[in-house]
Scaffold this active site. Structure first.
Site, PDB file in Angstrom:
ATOM      1  N   LYS A   1       5.165  29.962  28.807  1.00 27.87           N
ATOM      2  CA  LYS A   1       4.528  31.163  28.244  1.00 27.87           C
ATOM      3  C   LYS A   1       5.195  31.566  26.937  1.00 27.87           C
ATOM      4  O   LYS A   1       6.359  31.253  26.705  1.00 27.87           O
ATOM      5  CB  LYS A   1       4.671  32.348  29.218  1.00 27.87           C
TER       6      LYS A   1
ATOM      7  N   SER B   1      -1.344  22.844  37.124  1.00 28.46           N
ATOM      8  CA  SER B   1      -0.971  24.243  37.241  1.00 28.46           C
ATOM      9  C   SER B   1      -0.629  24.904  35.905  1.00 28.46           C
ATOM     10  O   SER B   1      -0.428  26.102  35.849  1.00 28.46           O
ATOM     11  CB  SER B   1       0.218  24.376  38.188  1.00 28.46           C
TER      12      SER B   1
END
Lengths: 241, 241
Positions: free
Chosen positions: B194, B155
Site C-alpha cells: 500500500k 490477494s
DNA sequence: CTTGACATTGAACATATGTTCGTGTATTAT
DNA sequence: ATAATACACGAACATATGTTCAATGTCAAG
C-alpha cells in the site's frame, strides 16, 4: 528412416565455435558463405539449414534478410562438459556482453486512442527515450520488433496496469490463445490490454484482473491487434492519492 | 575557405551514440543507410564521409566492402573530452558494472504470511535465484538492501499486483509519506502493499488501484513495515483464465 | 528392399549494402 | 570577389549476402 541425434552434431559445434572465434577476431559476424568455408561446405543453403536449427535450439539468433546478423546467445561447451568454475566464468563473460537490451519508448498508450507504433518497420532510433531491460527478463528470442509504451491515465486498471507503467510489447497483428495483446476495438473506440482467446464464433478478451468479467467480440474485424504484451514495469516513485 | 572544427561535431556524436545503442539493442551493427536514417541524412555517401572521418580520428573501425562491419573503438564522452586513460577506465567501469544489478529473490509474498527477508544482511550471492535489473530502472542510489519477492496468489490485486509478478523492495522499517510499502498488519494478520501516509492520529494505507478506498490504522504499533517497494515487474508468459 | 525423414548440392534469384562520381551549396580565408 | 575547402545530395554501380527451389544422396526403420 534416418533419425537425427538430439542436441548438437559435430558440425553444429564447429559452426558455434567459428561464430565465437570470428566475432572475437573481427568484431562482427561472418556471412553465410564464410561460415560455409569454415566447415568446408560450399552450398549456402546448407549453412542456412544449420543456422535455422541452431536458432530453433536457442543457440543463436538472427534477423531476416540482414547481413551478418547472427548472434551467439548461448555458448556451447566444447566437447565434454567442463567442471563448474571454468564454465561459470565462461558464462559470466558472455553474459556481461549481451545482457542489456535497449528498447525505444514509442509513445504513450491511452484508452481513447490507437497506440502509437514505432515509425517505419526498422528499429528506428530517434534517441527520444528508451528503457534498458535485462535480456533475461525477455522471452528469450526475438529481441526485434520490441517497443515500449508509457501508460497514461487510469483507464487500464482492469488490466492491472496503472498510470505511469511501462509496457513492453512486440509488434504483431495476430495472436495465439492466452497471449496478452493490445487491441483497438472499433465499436468501443478504445485501446485495451487483454488476454486473447479465440473461441467458437467469437473472441474472448479476458482482463488480467481475475475479479473482472471478460468481453466478447462477435465480429473479429472490429478488432485490431496492435501487439503482444511482453513485459510490464512499474517504477514506484513515491506518489499516489 | 571553410575550416573544420577539430574534434567531433554534433553529427559525429549522434552517429557514435547511435552505433552504440544499435549494437546494444541488436547485437550487430547498423548499415550505412540505417545510420543515415538516425541522423536524417538520405545520402549514403555523406554517411560514408562521416564514417571515414570517425575512423581517421580513431573512434571506429570498419572493414572494406563488408556489411555492417563498423565497430566502436572508443566511446564518446558527452560534452568535453576526457584524456585517454581516464576515459578508458570510465568505459570499462560503466559497461561492466553500471548496467546490470543482480537482485536475489528472497521468496514469495503471500497475503497470509509475513514476508520472508533475505538471510543475513549481506547481499549473498548464492545462486538460488535472482533477477537482473538494469540500473537505470532503479532509483539511482543505494543498490544495497534490495531484494525481490515473487507474488503468490491473487490477494494483491487491489495493489495492482498480480500472481507471478516480481516485486523489488528495499529493506526499511519506516517510510515517508507517499512511498509504497509492504506492511504486516497484526490485527488483520496479513501482508499487503500500500501507499503509506501518516496523518493526524492515524495512518492511511492507500491501495494503488484508484478505484479502491483506503484503510485507516489507528494504532501505529499494529503495523510493521517490512520494506519499500521500488519496482514491480510482470512478465507475460501467455497464461490466465 | 522400400520408404521416408534427413542431409547436401548447385544454381538462380532478389535485394541489402558499400562505393563512386558528378554536381550543388555553404563558409571563409585571401 | 575569388578560390579553396568542407558539407551535402542523389543516382548509378558493383557486389556482397541472404533466400529459395528442385534434384539427389544417405541411411535406418518397417
Amino acid at each position: 528412416m534416418a533419425r537425427r541425434q538430439p542436441g548438437l552434431s559435430e558440425r553444429h559445434r564447429k559452426i558455434m565455435e567459428f561464430l565465437v572465434k570470428f566475432q572475437n577476431t573481427n568484431g562482427y559476424s561472418p556471412s553465410i558463405r564464410q561460415i560455409g568455408d569454415s566447415i568446408n561446405v560450399k552450398s549456402t543453403s546448407l549453412v542456412d539449414y544449420y543456422l535455422n536449427q541452431l536458432q530453433e535450439m536457442g543457440y543463436i539468433e538472427r534477423a531476416d534478410h540482414i547481413s551478418r546478423s547472427v548472434r551467439v546467445l548461448q555458448p556451447v561447451q566444447p566437447g565434454f562438459s567442463i567442471p563448474g568454475k571454468v564454465s561459470d566464468a565462461f558464462k559470466n563473460a558472455s553474459n556481461m556482453l549481451a545482457d542489456l537490451v535497449s528498447i525505444p519508448i514509442a509513445g504513450r498508450i491511452v484508452a481513447s486512442a490507437p497506440i502509437p507504433m514505432p515509425v517505419s518497420d526498422l528499429n528506428y532510433y530517434d534517441a527520444e527515450s528508451s528503457v534498458d531491460i535485462a535480456r533475461s527478463l525477455l522471452p528469450a528470442k526475438e529481441i526485434n520488433d520490441l517497443f515500449a509504451l508509457e501508460v497514461s491515465g487510469d483507464s487500464m486498471v482492469d488490466a492491472m496496469v496503472n498510470d505511469g507503467d511501462i509496457v513492453v510489447m512486440k509488434k504483431a497483428e495476430s495472436a495465439n490463445n492466452g497471449e496478452m495483446v493490445a487491441v483497438w476495438m472499433d465499436d468501443r473506440d478504445e485501446t485495451t490490454l487483454k488476454y486473447f482467446y479465440k473461441e467458437a464464433g467469437r473472441i474472448r478478451l479476458q482482463p488480467a484482473n481475475p475479479n473482472m468479467g471478460p468481453i466478447y467480440v462477435q465480429n473479429p474485424k472490429s478488432l485490431r491487434i496492435m501487439g503482444k504484451v511482453v513485459l510490464v514495469i512499474r517504477q514506484i516513485k513515491s506518489v499516489a492519492g
